[in-house]
Design a protein around this motif. Sequence first.
Motif, PDB file in Angstrom:
ATOM      1  N   SER A 176       0.847  -1.202   0.000  1.00  0.00           N
ATOM      2  CA  SER A 176       0.000   0.000   0.000  1.00  0.00           C
ATOM      3  C   SER A 176       0.872   1.237   0.000  1.00  0.00           C
ATOM      4  CB  SER A 176      -0.884   0.033   1.253  1.00  0.00           C
ATOM      5  OG  SER A 176      -1.703  -1.097   1.313  1.00  0.00           O
ATOM      6  N   PHE A 177       0.363   2.279  -0.632  1.00  0.00           N
ATOM      7  CA  PHE A 177       0.970   3.598  -0.495  1.00  0.00           C
ATOM      8  C   PHE A 177      -0.011   4.447   0.281  1.00  0.00           C
ATOM      9  CE2 PHE A 177       3.133   2.215  -4.465  1.00  0.00           C
ATOM     10  CZ  PHE A 177       4.435   2.322  -4.021  1.00  0.00           C
ATOM     11  N   GLY A 178       0.374   4.819   1.500  1.00  0.00           N
ATOM     12  CA  GLY A 178      -0.589   5.515   2.346  1.00  0.00           C
ATOM     13  C   GLY A 178      -1.783   4.613   2.551  1.00  0.00           C
ATOM     14  N   GLY A 179      -2.971   5.076   2.193  1.00  0.00           N
ATOM     15  CA  GLY A 179      -4.143   4.227   2.350  1.00  0.00           C
ATOM     16  C   GLY A 179      -4.476   3.435   1.101  1.00  0.00           C
ATOM     17  N   LEU A 180      -3.703   3.670   0.033  1.00  0.00           N
ATOM     18  CA  LEU A 180      -4.040   3.071  -1.257  1.00  0.00           C
ATOM     19  C   LEU A 180      -3.429   1.683  -1.404  1.00  0.00           C
ATOM     20  CD1 LEU A 180      -5.283   3.699  -4.152  1.00  0.00           C
ATOM     21  CD2 LEU A 180      -2.964   4.356  -4.780  1.00  0.00           C
ATOM     22  N   GLU A 181      -4.285   0.672  -1.491  1.00  0.00           N
ATOM     23  CA  GLU A 181      -3.813  -0.700  -1.677  1.00  0.00           C
ATOM     24  C   GLU A 181      -3.474  -0.916  -3.139  1.00  0.00           C
ATOM     25  OE1 GLU A 181      -6.927  -3.179   0.265  1.00  0.00           O
ATOM     26  OE2 GLU A 181      -5.298  -4.647   0.246  1.00  0.00           O
ATOM     27  N   VAL A 182      -2.198  -1.028  -3.460  1.00  0.00           N
ATOM     28  CA  VAL A 182      -1.782  -1.120  -4.854  1.00  0.00           C
ATOM     29  C   VAL A 182      -1.593  -2.565  -5.290  1.00  0.00           C
ATOM     30  CG1 VAL A 182       0.019  -0.484  -6.484  1.00  0.00           C
ATOM     31  CG2 VAL A 182      -0.755   1.165  -4.801  1.00  0.00           C
ATOM     32  N   LEU A 183      -1.085  -3.412  -4.403  1.00  0.00           N
ATOM     33  CA  LEU A 183      -0.978  -4.841  -4.685  1.00  0.00           C
ATOM     34  C   LEU A 183      -1.742  -5.600  -3.614  1.00  0.00           C
ATOM     35  CD1 LEU A 183       2.844  -5.138  -5.598  1.00  0.00           C
ATOM     36  CD2 LEU A 183       0.910  -4.817  -7.155  1.00  0.00           C
ATOM     37  N   GLY A 193      -2.077  -4.933 -18.552  1.00  0.00           N
ATOM     38  CA  GLY A 193      -3.105  -4.381 -17.676  1.00  0.00           C
ATOM     39  C   GLY A 193      -3.161  -2.877 -17.800  1.00  0.00           C
ATOM     40  N   PRO A 194      -4.303  -2.286 -17.395  1.00  0.00           N
ATOM     41  CA  PRO A 194      -4.445  -0.847 -17.541  1.00  0.00           C
ATOM     42  C   PRO A 194      -3.446  -0.086 -16.684  1.00  0.00           C
ATOM     43  CG  PRO A 194      -6.316  -1.787 -16.337  1.00  0.00           C
ATOM     44  CD  PRO A 194      -5.514  -2.923 -16.855  1.00  0.00           C
ATOM     45  N   SER A 195      -3.231   1.160 -17.066  1.00  0.00           N
ATOM     46  CA  SER A 195      -2.320   2.014 -16.316  1.00  0.00           C
ATOM     47  C   SER A 195      -2.855   2.207 -14.895  1.00  0.00           C
ATOM     48  CB  SER A 195      -2.202   3.334 -17.076  1.00  0.00           C
ATOM     49  OG  SER A 195      -1.845   4.346 -16.210  1.00  0.00           O
ATOM     50  N   GLY A 196      -1.957   2.141 -13.920  1.00  0.00           N
ATOM     51  CA  GLY A 196      -2.360   2.300 -12.523  1.00  0.00           C
ATOM     52  C   GLY A 196      -2.774   1.002 -11.858  1.00  0.00           C
ATOM     53  N   SER A 197      -2.640  -0.125 -12.564  1.00  0.00           N
ATOM     54  CA  SER A 197      -3.087  -1.387 -11.981  1.00  0.00           C
ATOM     55  C   SER A 197      -2.055  -2.012 -11.051  1.00  0.00           C
ATOM     56  CB  SER A 197      -3.464  -2.364 -13.087  1.00  0.00           C
ATOM     57  OG  SER A 197      -2.382  -2.565 -13.973  1.00  0.00           O
ATOM     58  N   GLY A 198      -0.841  -1.435 -11.013  1.00  0.00           N
ATOM     59  CA  GLY A 198       0.171  -1.923 -10.071  1.00  0.00           C
ATOM     60  C   GLY A 198       1.287  -2.724 -10.711  1.00  0.00           C
ATOM     61  N   LYS A 199       1.388  -2.683 -12.050  1.00  0.00           N
ATOM     62  CA  LYS A 199       2.410  -3.478 -12.740  1.00  0.00           C
ATOM     63  C   LYS A 199       3.820  -3.021 -12.374  1.00  0.00           C
ATOM     64  CE  LYS A 199       0.844  -2.254 -16.789  1.00  0.00           C
ATOM     65  NZ  LYS A 199      -0.142  -1.256 -16.373  1.00  0.00           N
ATOM     66  N   SER A 200       4.056  -1.712 -12.433  1.00  0.00           N
ATOM     67  CA  SER A 200       5.386  -1.210 -12.079  1.00  0.00           C
ATOM     68  C   SER A 200       5.698  -1.503 -10.619  1.00  0.00           C
ATOM     69  CB  SER A 200       5.472   0.305 -12.310  1.00  0.00           C
ATOM     70  OG  SER A 200       5.328   0.591 -13.670  1.00  0.00           O
ATOM     71  N   THR A 201       4.706  -1.312  -9.781  1.00  0.00           N
ATOM     72  CA  THR A 201       4.922  -1.552  -8.353  1.00  0.00           C
ATOM     73  C   THR A 201       5.322  -3.003  -8.105  1.00  0.00           C
ATOM     74  OG1 THR A 201       3.285   0.155  -7.869  1.00  0.00           O
ATOM     75  CG2 THR A 201       3.901  -1.317  -6.065  1.00  0.00           C
ATOM     76  N   LEU A 202       4.704  -3.914  -8.849  1.00  0.00           N
ATOM     77  CA  LEU A 202       5.058  -5.326  -8.695  1.00  0.00           C
ATOM     78  C   LEU A 202       6.527  -5.556  -9.047  1.00  0.00           C
ATOM     79  CD1 LEU A 202       4.144  -8.228  -8.101  1.00  0.00           C
ATOM     80  CD2 LEU A 202       3.547  -8.449 -10.522  1.00  0.00           C
ATOM     81  N   LEU A 207      13.185  -2.264  -5.014  1.00  0.00           N
ATOM     82  CA  LEU A 207      13.177  -0.797  -5.028  1.00  0.00           C
ATOM     83  C   LEU A 207      12.077  -0.287  -4.099  1.00  0.00           C
ATOM     84  CD1 LEU A 207      13.721   0.075  -8.805  1.00  0.00           C
ATOM     85  CD2 LEU A 207      15.353   0.319  -6.925  1.00  0.00           C
ATOM     86  N   GLU A 208      11.036  -1.113  -3.935  1.00  0.00           N
ATOM     87  CA  GLU A 208      10.001  -0.832  -2.937  1.00  0.00           C
ATOM     88  C   GLU A 208       9.956  -2.003  -1.973  1.00  0.00           C
ATOM     89  OE1 GLU A 208       8.314   1.897  -2.737  1.00  0.00           O
ATOM     90  OE2 GLU A 208       8.301   2.746  -4.763  1.00  0.00           O
ATOM     91  N   LYS A 209       9.619  -1.707  -0.715  1.00  0.00           N
ATOM     92  CA  LYS A 209       9.476  -2.781   0.266  1.00  0.00           C
ATOM     93  C   LYS A 209       8.016  -3.222   0.337  1.00  0.00           C
ATOM     94  CE  LYS A 209      13.347  -2.786   3.209  1.00  0.00           C
ATOM     95  NZ  LYS A 209      13.855  -2.984   4.560  1.00  0.00           N
TER      96      LYS A 209
HETATM   97  N1  LIG Z   1       5.669   5.907  -4.689  1.00  0.00           N
HETATM   98  C1  LIG Z   1       4.319   5.954  -4.742  1.00  0.00           C
HETATM   99  N2  LIG Z   1       3.618   6.678  -3.839  1.00  0.00           N
HETATM  100  C2  LIG Z   1       2.280   6.707  -3.882  1.00  0.00           C
HETATM  101  N3  LIG Z   1       1.530   6.083  -4.797  1.00  0.00           N
HETATM  102  C3  LIG Z   1       2.156   5.349  -5.726  1.00  0.00           C
HETATM  103  C4  LIG Z   1       3.572   5.252  -5.763  1.00  0.00           C
HETATM  104  N4  LIG Z   1       3.920   4.455  -6.786  1.00  0.00           N
HETATM  105  C5  LIG Z   1       2.770   4.077  -7.390  1.00  0.00           C
HETATM  106  N5  LIG Z   1       1.702   4.612  -6.746  1.00  0.00           N
HETATM  107  C6  LIG Z   1       0.298   4.398  -7.103  1.00  0.00           C
HETATM  108  O1  LIG Z   1       0.084   3.013  -7.194  1.00  0.00           O
HETATM  109  C7  LIG Z   1      -0.811   2.720  -8.250  1.00  0.00           C
HETATM  110  C8  LIG Z   1      -0.162   1.713  -9.178  1.00  0.00           C
HETATM  111  O2  LIG Z   1       0.895   2.331  -9.836  1.00  0.00           O
HETATM  112  P1  LIG Z   1       1.854   1.563 -10.841  1.00  0.00           P
HETATM  113  O3  LIG Z   1       2.418   0.367 -10.160  1.00  0.00           O
HETATM  114  O4  LIG Z   1       2.824   2.554 -11.354  1.00  0.00           O
HETATM  115  O5  LIG Z   1       0.847   1.120 -11.962  1.00  0.00           O
HETATM  116  P2  LIG Z   1       1.130   0.681 -13.466  1.00  0.00           P
HETATM  117  O6  LIG Z   1       2.612   0.460 -13.620  1.00  0.00           O
HETATM  118  O7  LIG Z   1       0.330  -0.562 -13.646  1.00  0.00           O
HETATM  119  O8  LIG Z   1       0.624   1.779 -14.330  1.00  0.00           O
HETATM  120  C9  LIG Z   1      -1.155   4.038  -8.909  1.00  0.00           C
HETATM  121  O9  LIG Z   1      -2.392   4.460  -8.416  1.00  0.00           O
HETATM  122  C10 LIG Z   1      -0.056   4.961  -8.459  1.00  0.00           C
HETATM  123  O10 LIG Z   1      -0.526   6.269  -8.353  1.00  0.00           O
END
Ligand SMILES: Nc1ncnc2c1ncn2[C@@H]1O[C@H](COP(=O)(O)OP(=O)(O)O)[C@@H](O)[C@H]1O
Lengths: 252, 215
Positions: free
Chosen positions: A11-18, A35-44, A51-53
Motif C-alpha cells: 500500500s501507499f498511504g491508504g491506497l492498496e496497490v498490490l 493491464g491498464p495504467s495504474g493497476s500496479g504493474k510497475s509496483t510489482l 526498489l520498494e518494500k
Molecule cells: N511511490 C508511490 N507513492 C504513492 N503512490 C504510488 C507510488 N507508486 C505508485 N503509486 C500508485 O500506485 C498505483 C499503481 O501504480 P503503478 O504500479 O505505477 O501502476 P502501473 O505500472 O500498472 O501503471 C497508482 O495508483 C499509483 O498512483
Amino acid sequence: MILQMNGIQKSFGGLEVLKDISLHVDAGEVVSIIGPSGSGKSTLLRCATFLEKVDAGEITYMDTTAVRTGGDGHAVYLPHKELNSVKRYFGLVFQQFNLFPHYSVLKNVMDAPVHVQKRNKEEVREEAMAILKKMDLDTRADAYPCQLSGGQQQRVAIARALALKPAILFFDEPTSALDPELTGEVLKVIRQLAEEKMTMVVVTHEMPFARAVSNRVLFMDKGVVVEQGHPEDVFGDPQQERTRQFLRNYQR
Amino acid sequence: MSLSTMLASMGEGMLRTCLIFFLTLLFSLPLGMVIMFMRRSRILLIRGIAHILIAVLRGTPLMLQLLMWYFGPFYLFGWSIRGYRFTAIILGFSINYAAYFAEIYRGGFESISKGQYEAAEILGYSRVQTFFKIILPQVIKTILPSVTNEIITLVKDTSLAFTLAYNEMFSLAKQIAASQTSFMPFIIAGVFYFVANYAVAFGMERVEKALDYYH
Ligand SMILES: Nc1ncnc2c1ncn2[C@@H]1O[C@H](COP(=O)(O)OP(=O)(O)O)[C@@H](O)[C@H]1O
Ligand SMILES: [Mg+2]
C-alpha cells in the motif's frame, strides 16, 4: 525455479496497490504482464527488485528466500548483506532507460561488472563488446547516451543489465518512452533474448509482441491478477469479462 | 612615490588577498557540502538548524558577520584571543560562502533524477560508489556556472576584510591613495581584481568545456 512471489501486499498511504499477488517464474520462461495504467504493474516489478518494500508476502530467488512474512504479519527482509547477494540474480530495464549520461556506451555496460562484481577488466570488455554487437551497437561503443536515439539508448540499457549475467531480467514498459518507429528494434532484441531462453518478465502494452513471445501472460487490474495463462488462451479466449474489456479497448 | 614602489608596497596586500581567497575556497567548498547534507537530513532538527543557519548567513551582510566573528568572542564571552584577526576573517568568509555553496549544491543534487539512483541500486553499486561515481560528477557539471559566479563574487568580496583592519590589498590601496593623494592605487586595485576574475572565468570555462562531452 528462478522467482517465486507469494501473497505480495503493498500500500501507499491508504491506497492498496498490490492485493495478495503471486508470481512464479521458471528458468527460460518469458512472462508478460499486461493491464491498464495504474493497476500496479510497475509496483510489482519494483517490489520484486527491492526498489520498494512489500508490506507482506514472500519473495524467493533460486533457493534464497529474501523476504518472508513474520509472525506479526509484516514482511521481514534478509539483512542488508545477504539481500545484496540476492540482488545479483536479477536485472531491471526501465521505461526511461536511466543510462548514466556521463559514461560512454561501453563504460555504461562495463562499469558495474568491473567495479561491482570486481571482474577482470579485459575479460569484461570482450564480453561487453560481444553483447553490444548482439544489440547491433558495437559501432557506437564510444558514443555517449545523448548522441543516441531512444531505441539505441534502450538497447544499451539492456546490454548494461545483461553484462551482469542476471538469472532473470525484468522490463518495465521498455518501449513506452519511444517513438513508434523505434519500438521495433527494441522488441526485436527482447525477442532474440527469448529465443536464447533468457528468463524474463516483461510489462508491456505491445499486445502482438506479448502474444508472440511469452510463455505466459498475466492480466493485472486494480492490484490483482485477474487472469493468467498461455498467450493464445488469454488473448484468444479470455475467461474474465474484465480481460475481454481491456483487450477490446486495445484493438480499437 | 613612483609606480614601482607603489606596486611593491601593494604587493604584500595582494598576497594577503590571495590568501583569503584560497583559504576561503579551501574551507567553504567542502563545508558547503556538509551544510547541504544537514539541509537534506532525514532528522527534522538537523534540517531545521541547517535551514536557519543558511537563512541567517545569506540574509545578513558579510561585513556584519565579519565583525561578529571578530568582536563576538570578546563581547559575548570576555575572551580576547591574540592574533585572532586573520582567523576571524577566514571563519567569516568560509562559513558565509559555505552557506551559498550549500544551496548551489542542493539545487545540483535535486536536479538528478531518481532513476539514476535506482539504476545504480539495481546494478549493485554501493551507496558510496553511487555518490562518487554516478551522482557527484553529474552534480558538478550542473552547478559549475553557479559556482563560477560565486567565486567571482568572492574575489571582489575579499576587500571586505578591510572591515577588520586587515591590510589586504584594498586597504593598502586606500591608505596609499590618502597619503600620496594619488588616484593610481585604485586603478592598480581595479586592474588586480579584474585580472583575477578574468583568470577565474577563463579557468572555469575550460573546466566547463572539458565536461561538455555530454548533457
Ligand atoms: N511511490 C508511490 N507513492 C504513492 N503512490 C504510488 C507510488 N507508486 C505508485 N503509486 C500508485 O500506485 C498505483 C499503481 O501504480 P503503478 O504500479 O505505477 O501502476 P502501473 O505500472 O500498472 O501503471 C497508482 O495508483 C499509483 O498512483
Ligand atoms: Mg507502470
